[in-house]
Write a protein that holds these residues in place. Structure first.
Motif, PDB file in Angstrom:
ATOM      1  N   ARG A 309       0.867  -1.181   0.000  1.00  0.00           N
ATOM      2  CA  ARG A 309       0.000   0.000   0.000  1.00  0.00           C
ATOM      3  C   ARG A 309       0.906   1.235   0.000  1.00  0.00           C
ATOM      4  O   ARG A 309       1.475   1.607   1.027  1.00  0.00           O
ATOM      5  CB  ARG A 309      -0.946  -0.012   1.202  1.00  0.00           C
ATOM      6  N   ILE A 310       1.024   1.850  -1.162  1.00  0.00           N
ATOM      7  CA  ILE A 310       1.953   2.958  -1.361  1.00  0.00           C
ATOM      8  C   ILE A 310       1.176   4.222  -1.691  1.00  0.00           C
ATOM      9  O   ILE A 310       0.206   4.176  -2.463  1.00  0.00           O
ATOM     10  CB  ILE A 310       2.922   2.626  -2.517  1.00  0.00           C
ATOM     11  N   VAL A 311       1.581   5.341  -1.123  1.00  0.00           N
ATOM     12  CA  VAL A 311       1.050   6.641  -1.520  1.00  0.00           C
ATOM     13  C   VAL A 311       2.224   7.488  -2.002  1.00  0.00           C
ATOM     14  O   VAL A 311       3.365   7.290  -1.562  1.00  0.00           O
ATOM     15  CB  VAL A 311       0.284   7.345  -0.380  1.00  0.00           C
ATOM     16  N   ALA A 312       1.951   8.425  -2.901  1.00  0.00           N
ATOM     17  CA  ALA A 312       3.048   9.170  -3.527  1.00  0.00           C
ATOM     18  C   ALA A 312       2.620  10.579  -3.886  1.00  0.00           C
ATOM     19  O   ALA A 312       1.447  10.840  -4.169  1.00  0.00           O
ATOM     20  CB  ALA A 312       3.522   8.441  -4.786  1.00  0.00           C
ATOM     21  N   THR A 313       3.598  11.490  -3.878  1.00  0.00           N
ATOM     22  CA  THR A 313       3.391  12.844  -4.383  1.00  0.00           C
ATOM     23  C   THR A 313       4.516  13.165  -5.351  1.00  0.00           C
ATOM     24  O   THR A 313       5.552  12.501  -5.369  1.00  0.00           O
ATOM     25  CB  THR A 313       3.403  13.894  -3.254  1.00  0.00           C
ATOM     26  N   ALA A 331      -2.501   9.337  -4.224  1.00  0.00           N
ATOM     27  CA  ALA A 331      -1.425  10.156  -4.800  1.00  0.00           C
ATOM     28  C   ALA A 331      -1.824  11.626  -4.780  1.00  0.00           C
ATOM     29  O   ALA A 331      -3.012  11.967  -4.684  1.00  0.00           O
ATOM     30  CB  ALA A 331      -1.113   9.714  -6.233  1.00  0.00           C
ATOM     31  N   GLY A 332      -0.801  12.481  -4.903  1.00  0.00           N
ATOM     32  CA  GLY A 332      -1.046  13.922  -4.962  1.00  0.00           C
ATOM     33  C   GLY A 332      -1.421  14.345  -6.365  1.00  0.00           C
ATOM     34  O   GLY A 332      -0.559  14.771  -7.137  1.00  0.00           O
ATOM     35  N   ALA A 357      -1.158  15.379   2.572  1.00  0.00           N
ATOM     36  CA  ALA A 357      -1.775  15.839   3.826  1.00  0.00           C
ATOM     37  C   ALA A 357      -1.880  14.660   4.796  1.00  0.00           C
ATOM     38  O   ALA A 357      -2.497  13.642   4.467  1.00  0.00           O
ATOM     39  CB  ALA A 357      -3.159  16.423   3.547  1.00  0.00           C
ATOM     40  N   PRO A 358      -1.292  14.752   5.993  1.00  0.00           N
ATOM     41  CA  PRO A 358      -1.278  13.614   6.927  1.00  0.00           C
ATOM     42  C   PRO A 358      -2.656  13.043   7.225  1.00  0.00           C
ATOM     43  O   PRO A 358      -2.819  11.821   7.297  1.00  0.00           O
ATOM     44  CB  PRO A 358      -0.630  14.202   8.182  1.00  0.00           C
ATOM     45  N   TYR A 374       7.070  17.695  -0.989  1.00  0.00           N
ATOM     46  CA  TYR A 374       6.824  17.498   0.435  1.00  0.00           C
ATOM     47  C   TYR A 374       6.857  18.818   1.194  1.00  0.00           C
ATOM     48  O   TYR A 374       7.349  19.837   0.703  1.00  0.00           O
ATOM     49  CB  TYR A 374       7.871  16.554   1.026  1.00  0.00           C
ATOM     50  N   SER A 375       6.313  18.782   2.400  1.00  0.00           N
ATOM     51  CA  SER A 375       6.379  19.909   3.327  1.00  0.00           C
ATOM     52  C   SER A 375       7.209  19.480   4.524  1.00  0.00           C
ATOM     53  O   SER A 375       6.934  18.447   5.148  1.00  0.00           O
ATOM     54  CB  SER A 375       4.968  20.299   3.790  1.00  0.00           C
ATOM     55  N   GLU A 376       8.235  20.247   4.846  1.00  0.00           N
ATOM     56  CA  GLU A 376       9.117  19.884   5.957  1.00  0.00           C
ATOM     57  C   GLU A 376       8.354  19.812   7.277  1.00  0.00           C
ATOM     58  O   GLU A 376       8.638  18.971   8.129  1.00  0.00           O
ATOM     59  CB  GLU A 376      10.251  20.905   6.056  1.00  0.00           C
ATOM     60  N   GLN A 377       7.332  20.679   7.416  1.00  0.00           N
ATOM     61  CA  GLN A 377       6.565  20.699   8.653  1.00  0.00           C
ATOM     62  C   GLN A 377       5.720  19.431   8.825  1.00  0.00           C
ATOM     63  O   GLN A 377       5.453  18.982   9.937  1.00  0.00           O
ATOM     64  CB  GLN A 377       5.633  21.926   8.694  1.00  0.00           C
ATOM     65  N   GLN A 378       5.320  18.827   7.699  1.00  0.00           N
ATOM     66  CA  GLN A 378       4.442  17.657   7.772  1.00  0.00           C
ATOM     67  C   GLN A 378       5.211  16.339   7.850  1.00  0.00           C
ATOM     68  O   GLN A 378       4.617  15.296   8.143  1.00  0.00           O
ATOM     69  CB  GLN A 378       3.518  17.621   6.546  1.00  0.00           C
ATOM     70  N   LEU A 379       6.532  16.362   7.620  1.00  0.00           N
ATOM     71  CA  LEU A 379       7.303  15.119   7.593  1.00  0.00           C
ATOM     72  C   LEU A 379       7.196  14.311   8.882  1.00  0.00           C
ATOM     73  O   LEU A 379       7.017  13.084   8.821  1.00  0.00           O
ATOM     74  CB  LEU A 379       8.768  15.418   7.290  1.00  0.00           C
ATOM     75  N   PRO A 380       7.318  14.915  10.080  1.00  0.00           N
ATOM     76  CA  PRO A 380       7.208  14.100  11.303  1.00  0.00           C
ATOM     77  C   PRO A 380       5.874  13.366  11.400  1.00  0.00           C
ATOM     78  O   PRO A 380       5.835  12.210  11.841  1.00  0.00           O
ATOM     79  CB  PRO A 380       7.367  15.135  12.426  1.00  0.00           C
TER      80      PRO A 380
END
Length: 560
Positions: A309-313, A331-332, A357-358, A374-380
């Protein structure tokens, strides 16, 4: 000119030994030759080699053979610790009765012809100088040459070997694009995939294909490189490996489930094909269930054993996954779903937003997240959901495809696509030979709303510069070397970036050049050059778009 009438005189040959270079550490291999019929043949003996000519970079695969005029300045780099390139410089003549007339080999200049490494080694077998070796890490030179003086007798033999390689390259011109498999054999392959656990034999499969046994075995080996019995054994062992990694069934039960009648024969074949007895293999898998990779941010990411199960942007990520047979569960596709030429394959695919979006990603319960955007703020937050890999889209189509394919163990599929694509490029360049001149300066413009953009080496421009052999103008070249994918310009800057031939990308709804619009204004400024208006859906450089774009290029060049 036909290859049969080509005569060559070898001038020089050597082995270039490359080591990993910084981006600024270029090496110029230009020559001072004044002979118009002198050429250089470069043969890449490893993956990870990059060639820069006419301000455009090309990634060369292992076995890529590329012919250049000897006067052509070029730069060779490698992304590996070390790599080797064989180089031949020679004069080319056409034999006309008793005369030798300066000529050009009947091959496309600057375009890679890909031969198998085994073929190249066979052709050059016995050459003392042809022995790729590692470069010692304590050497200060970044670029080395290994060259030995060659006696005249050996030179004649090497010259004959070179003529053989040029002939093998010319044969690729006449070979049709490779088909996947003969249809009859393909039917039996599909049947074996679904019924590998049943009592299958060659006689049954040959009958299914409508062939006698010897004919079927021969066709099967041509299609797969293996005997039917060996292919079936490998298929069964592959499924046995999955069961050994995920279940605690007995060997007798596992051997029965994958189609082996005898537990001991199963163990012997498994050991032959994997190098480990079944139980030892299972224990190793349990200890090393995950492998670790380094993403483009330098983070160490542990990959799941078998991501399903893979998601991608990312602008091109989705097309690259689909090209190797992987359909993400999300996907995005916020802006892409109405633009890309493969939008019919995006039906019913959940949109997770441009940067993932998480809250939307978590609903899909992925086991791997792949981010080209990607968004650095959303990575965690994304890291907490599933292993998250950030990868750079600022690389070439081939490089991105190989990277993603390696993540999922599908490198062979990626190489098959690259082979097929390069064959299609050779065919289309021959077809368009009368429509443009290789080396023409070209620019790709993009019109969105009232804004005008110039593309660097991404999107449609990747095909223009890398596949078709156009050169960027000096202003566009500055964008490329500065790593700019595109730049927005004012109306007063159009002529600064314009080339001898200009491609204007515009959304389908804005393609009318008969009504006042930014498109009409731009075309008016470019009227003195060759101008082609192209639908903006082609402004992607993922594998699906680039491969299908080749089929419509004739109609694009027909509309001036």
């Amino acid at each position: 000119m036909q290859m049969a009438s080509l005569y060559i005189q070898l001038q020089q040959h050597d082995l270039l030994q490359l080591t990993s270079l910084q981006e600024t550490n270029h090496h110029n291999t230009s020559t001072t030759s004044k002979d118009s019929n002198e050429y250089t043949l470069l043969i890449a003996l490893n993956h990870g080699i990059r060639l820069l000519t006419n301000n455009i970079s090309q990634d060369l695969s292992q076995g890529s053979c590329i012919l250049l005029p000897a006067q052509q300045s070029c730069i060779l780099q490698t992304t590996k610790e070390q790599a080797d390139v064989a180089r031949f410089t020679f004069l080319a003549f056409q034999v006309d009765k008793l005369n030798l007339l300066p000529s050009c080999p009947p091959l496309m200049l600057g375009f890679p012809y890909r031969l198998s490494l085994s073929t190249i080694k066979l052709a050059l077998a016995g050459e003392d100088w042809f022995s790729p070796s590692s470069v010692q890490s304590n050497k200060q030179n970044r670029f080395h040459k290994k060259h030995m003086p060659t006696p005249h007798s050996k030179l004649a033999v090497t010259q004959a070997r070179l003529q053989l390689i040029l002939g093998l390259m010319a044969q690729l011109e006449n070979v049709p694009p490779p088909v996947q498999n003969d249809q009859a054999v393909q039917r039996t392959l599909s049947y074996m995939e679904q019924h590998y656990n049943e009592d299958l034999n060659v006689e049954f499969l040959a009958e299914m294909a409508g062939m006698v046994r010897w004919q079927y075995s021969k066709s099967f080996k041509v299609a797969t490189g293996k005997k039917p019995t060996d292919y079936l054994a490998e298929l069964r062992v592959k499924h046995a490996k999955e069961l050994l990694s995920s279940s605690n069934e007995t060997l007798r039960e596992i051997s029965r489930q994958v189609g082996f009648k005898d537990e001991y024969y199963f163990s012997r074949r498994f050991h032959q094909l994997t190098g480990h007895p079944p139980r030892e293999y299972a224990n190793i898998q349990r200890r090393t269930r995950q492998r670790t990779i380094t993403d483009s941010l330098g983070r160490q990411i542990s990959l799941p054993d078998a991501a399903m199960r893979i998601v991608a942007t990312g602008t091109n990520t989705l097309g690259e996954l689909l090209a190797i047979g992987i359909r993400p569960v999300g996907a995005g596709i916020t802006t892409m779903k109405s633009q890309v030429i493969y939008r019919n394959r995006l039906q019913h695919m959940p949109d997770i937003g441009l940067q993932g979006a998480p809250e939307q990603v978590s609903l899909l319960e992925p086991d791997l997240i792949l981010l080209g955007n990607y968004s650095e703020q959303q990575l965690p937050q994304l890291d907490a959901i599933a292993p998250t890999i950030v990868y750079s889209e600022a690389t070439s189509t081939f490089e991105r495809l190989r990277y993603i394919a390696d993540l999922f163990g599908r490198s062979r599929t990626a190489e098959q696509w690259i082979d097929r694509y390069e064959g299609s490029v050779r065919k289309i360049r021959r077809q368009l030979a009368d429509d443009y001149i290789t080396g023409e300066r070209a620019t790709v413009f993009l019109v969105l709303d009232k804004n005008i953009y110039v593309m660097g080496q991404t999107g449609f421009a990747a095909t223009v510069y890398e596949s078709l052999g156009f050169r960027p103008t000096e202003s566009v070249y500055q964008l490329i070397i500065n790593g700019r994918a595109w730049i927005q310009i004012g109306h007063d800057k159009i002529t600064q970036y314009a080339g001898d031939r200009n491609f204007v990308m515009v959304p389908e709804e804005g393609m009318n050049i008969n009504t006042p619009s930014p498109l009409l204004s731009l075309v008016g400024v470019l009227a003195s050059s060759n101008v082609h208006v192209v639908e903006a859906g082609w402004n992607y450089d993922d594998p699906l778009t680039r491969e299908r774009l080749l089929t419509v290029l004739p109609s694009i060049f027909a509309k001036d």
